[in-house]
Design a protein around this motif. Structure first.
Motif, PDB file in Angstrom:
ATOM      1  N   TYR A 243      -0.695   6.716 -12.114  1.00 40.88           N
ATOM      2  CA  TYR A 243      -1.081   5.361 -12.489  1.00 40.88           C
ATOM      3  C   TYR A 243      -2.456   5.029 -11.908  1.00 40.88           C
ATOM      4  O   TYR A 243      -2.816   5.513 -10.830  1.00 40.88           O
ATOM      5  CB  TYR A 243      -0.087   4.344 -11.927  1.00 40.88           C
TER       6      TYR A 243
ATOM      7  N   TYR B 253       2.587   9.943 -18.142  1.00 38.60           N
ATOM      8  CA  TYR B 253       3.903  10.483 -17.831  1.00 38.60           C
ATOM      9  C   TYR B 253       3.895  12.003 -17.726  1.00 38.60           C
ATOM     10  O   TYR B 253       4.942  12.610 -17.500  1.00 38.60           O
ATOM     11  CB  TYR B 253       4.926  10.039 -18.866  1.00 38.60           C
TER      12      TYR B 253
ATOM     13  N   MET C  79      13.840  -0.001  -2.944  1.00 38.24           N
ATOM     14  CA  MET C  79      14.050  -0.107  -4.372  1.00 38.24           C
ATOM     15  C   MET C  79      15.458  -0.641  -4.610  1.00 38.24           C
ATOM     16  O   MET C  79      16.421  -0.153  -4.007  1.00 38.24           O
ATOM     17  CB  MET C  79      13.903   1.248  -5.074  1.00 38.24           C
TER      18      MET C  79
ATOM     19  N   GLU D 155      10.002  -2.816 -12.332  1.00 36.73           N
ATOM     20  CA  GLU D 155       9.825  -1.804 -13.365  1.00 36.73           C
ATOM     21  C   GLU D 155      10.655  -2.210 -14.571  1.00 36.73           C
ATOM     22  O   GLU D 155      11.846  -2.497 -14.459  1.00 36.73           O
ATOM     23  CB  GLU D 155      10.243  -0.422 -12.873  1.00 36.73           C
TER      24      GLU D 155
ATOM     25  N   TYR E 296       6.938  -3.388  -1.532  1.00 39.21           N
ATOM     26  CA  TYR E 296       5.937  -2.584  -0.857  1.00 39.21           C
ATOM     27  C   TYR E 296       5.270  -3.428   0.232  1.00 39.21           C
ATOM     28  O   TYR E 296       5.193  -4.652   0.128  1.00 39.21           O
ATOM     29  CB  TYR E 296       4.828  -2.129  -1.825  1.00 39.21           C
TER      30      TYR E 296
ATOM     31  N   TYR F 264      -1.769   4.627 -17.335  1.00 35.32           N
ATOM     32  CA  TYR F 264      -0.718   5.440 -16.731  1.00 35.32           C
ATOM     33  C   TYR F 264      -0.482   6.682 -17.572  1.00 35.32           C
ATOM     34  O   TYR F 264      -0.917   6.766 -18.729  1.00 35.32           O
ATOM     35  CB  TYR F 264       0.576   4.638 -16.524  1.00 35.32           C
TER      36      TYR F 264
ATOM     37  N   ARG G  37      14.599  -2.548 -15.027  1.00 32.31           N
ATOM     38  CA  ARG G  37      15.134  -1.288 -14.533  1.00 32.31           C
ATOM     39  C   ARG G  37      15.316  -1.324 -13.021  1.00 32.31           C
ATOM     40  O   ARG G  37      16.345  -0.893 -12.496  1.00 32.31           O
ATOM     41  CB  ARG G  37      14.214  -0.131 -14.923  1.00 32.31           C
ATOM     42  N   SER G  38      14.307  -1.813 -12.317  1.00 32.89           N
ATOM     43  CA  SER G  38      14.411  -1.818 -10.856  1.00 32.89           C
ATOM     44  C   SER G  38      13.401  -2.798 -10.284  1.00 32.89           C
ATOM     45  O   SER G  38      12.433  -3.183 -10.947  1.00 32.89           O
ATOM     46  CB  SER G  38      14.165  -0.424 -10.285  1.00 32.89           C
TER      47      SER G  38
ATOM     48  N   LYS H 180       4.438  11.387 -13.123  1.00 32.78           N
ATOM     49  CA  LYS H 180       3.880  10.078 -13.442  1.00 32.78           C
ATOM     50  C   LYS H 180       2.680   9.774 -12.542  1.00 32.78           C
ATOM     51  O   LYS H 180       2.740   9.964 -11.330  1.00 32.78           O
ATOM     52  CB  LYS H 180       4.930   8.980 -13.258  1.00 32.78           C
TER      53      LYS H 180
ATOM     54  N   LEU I 199      11.093  -3.305  -6.711  1.00 37.44           N
ATOM     55  CA  LEU I 199      10.622  -2.567  -5.544  1.00 37.44           C
ATOM     56  C   LEU I 199       9.808  -3.494  -4.640  1.00 37.44           C
ATOM     57  O   LEU I 199       9.090  -4.369  -5.115  1.00 37.44           O
ATOM     58  CB  LEU I 199       9.756  -1.389  -5.968  1.00 37.44           C
TER      59      LEU I 199
ATOM     60  N   SER J 143      14.458   5.625 -11.981  1.00 34.20           N
ATOM     61  CA  SER J 143      13.436   4.710 -11.463  1.00 34.20           C
ATOM     62  C   SER J 143      13.075   5.154 -10.058  1.00 34.20           C
ATOM     63  O   SER J 143      13.958   5.300  -9.208  1.00 34.20           O
ATOM     64  CB  SER J 143      13.986   3.280 -11.446  1.00 34.20           C
ATOM     65  N   TYR J 144      11.813   5.381  -9.814  1.00 34.48           N
ATOM     66  CA  TYR J 144      11.398   5.908  -8.526  1.00 34.48           C
ATOM     67  C   TYR J 144      10.208   5.131  -7.991  1.00 34.48           C
ATOM     68  O   TYR J 144       9.427   4.559  -8.745  1.00 34.48           O
ATOM     69  CB  TYR J 144      11.007   7.389  -8.651  1.00 34.48           C
ATOM     70  N   GLU J 145      10.067   5.184  -6.658  1.00 32.83           N
ATOM     71  CA  GLU J 145       8.935   4.487  -6.054  1.00 32.83           C
ATOM     72  C   GLU J 145       7.635   5.218  -6.357  1.00 32.83           C
ATOM     73  O   GLU J 145       7.622   6.386  -6.723  1.00 32.83           O
ATOM     74  CB  GLU J 145       9.121   4.376  -4.533  1.00 32.83           C
ATOM     75  N   GLN J 146       6.540   4.491  -6.186  1.00 26.95           N
ATOM     76  CA  GLN J 146       5.214   5.067  -6.375  1.00 26.95           C
ATOM     77  C   GLN J 146       4.560   5.298  -5.019  1.00 26.95           C
ATOM     78  O   GLN J 146       4.756   4.537  -4.083  1.00 26.95           O
ATOM     79  CB  GLN J 146       4.350   4.137  -7.220  1.00 26.95           C
TER      80      GLN J 146
ATOM     81  N   THR K 254      18.310  -1.779  -7.553  1.00 32.18           N
ATOM     82  CA  THR K 254      18.684  -1.711  -8.961  1.00 32.18           C
ATOM     83  C   THR K 254      19.970  -2.477  -9.251  1.00 32.18           C
ATOM     84  O   THR K 254      20.213  -2.868 -10.395  1.00 32.18           O
ATOM     85  CB  THR K 254      18.866  -0.260  -9.426  1.00 32.18           C
TER      86      THR K 254
ATOM     87  N   PHE L 186       5.841   2.101   0.316  1.00 32.85           N
ATOM     88  CA  PHE L 186       7.140   1.737  -0.230  1.00 32.85           C
ATOM     89  C   PHE L 186       8.102   1.269   0.855  1.00 32.85           C
ATOM     90  O   PHE L 186       8.169   1.855   1.945  1.00 32.85           O
ATOM     91  CB  PHE L 186       7.712   2.967  -0.951  1.00 32.85           C
TER      92      PHE L 186
END
Lengths: 114, 112
Positions: A33, A50, B48, B92, B36, A48, B31-32, A31, B34, A100-103, B50, B45
């Motif tokens: 952005y 994917y 996070m 998100e 920062y 963005y 979804r989540s 991903k 976050l 879901s993951y951090e950027q 959820t 970061f």
């Protein structure tokens, strides 16, 4: 430490010029952005991706285009720069998959169009 | 329309104070959430979240999410001048694809 790079860091350019802002990451993230951020304001998502050959427009109307030919590279192009494009542009990347993951953010490109 | 609202917009405290930053959201298909920290350039970061009610902690920083009331807080105890930054909340959401919506941030200034 995140390995995501943006060039140039600063750019001053005249109206009507075509410019490409470069973004590369070495983490193998799927991903990627592009955000636009004016001073003291929130980040606005403009594009963005994917994965390779996947690109989508974000919420902020933008006259820019992006491409994703390689996983590590996500350049942003303005065909004809205008003073309204003056802003900071931040590139980010994140892990792919359904979770879901951090950027991770690059250092940004500060663009001034005169 | 999806939105993320942070408060206060700015805050000035003295070293040693405890601060609470707020983030409320309205999104479809959450979804989540976050957090920062943005100092000079790029956001870095912090947390996070959820699940509701589970506190995340890292040193003097902690955060918790309430999915029923649609908000999160970020606490910083015993603040230091190095905590001075803009703290960004992002959510998100799954709207078509996955999108990340950022709030405007809270600008924290810690005086020595």
């Amino acid at each position: 430490e995140a390995d995501i790079y943006q060039t140039p860091r600063y750019l001053v350019i005249g109206t009507g010029k075509k410019i490409t802002l470069e973004c590369s990451q070495t983490m193998g993230h799927d991903k990627m952005y592009w955000y636009q951020q004016d001073p003291g304001m929130e980040l606005h998502l403009i594009h963005y991706s994917y994965g390779v050959n996947s690109t989508e427009k974000g919420d902020l109307s933008s006259e820019s285009t992006v491409s994703r030919i390689r996983t590590e590279h996500f350049p942003l192009t303005l065909e004809s720069a205008r003073p309204s494009h003056t802003s900071q542009y931040l590139c980010a990347s994140g892990r792919g998959g359904a979770g879901s993951y951090e950027q991770y953010f690059g250092p940004g490109t500060r663009l001034t169009v005169t | 329309e999806d939105k993320v609202v942070q408060s206060p917009l700015s805050l000035v405290v003295h070293e040693g104070d405890t601060v609470t930053l707020n983030c409320s959201y309205e999104v479809t298909n959450f979804r989540s959430l976050l957090w920062y920290k943005q100092e000079k350039k790029a956001p870095t970061f912090l947390f996070m979240l959820t699940s509701s009610g589970i506190e995340k902690k890292s040193g003097r920083l902690s955060s918790i999410l309430d999915k029923k009331e649609l908000f999160s807080i970020l606490n910083i105890t015993a603040t230091q001048t190095g905590d001075s930054a803009v703290y960004l909340c992002a959510v998100e959401a799954r709207t078509g694809g996955f999108k990340t919506i950022f709030g405007a941030g809270t600008r924290l200034f810690v005086k020595a």
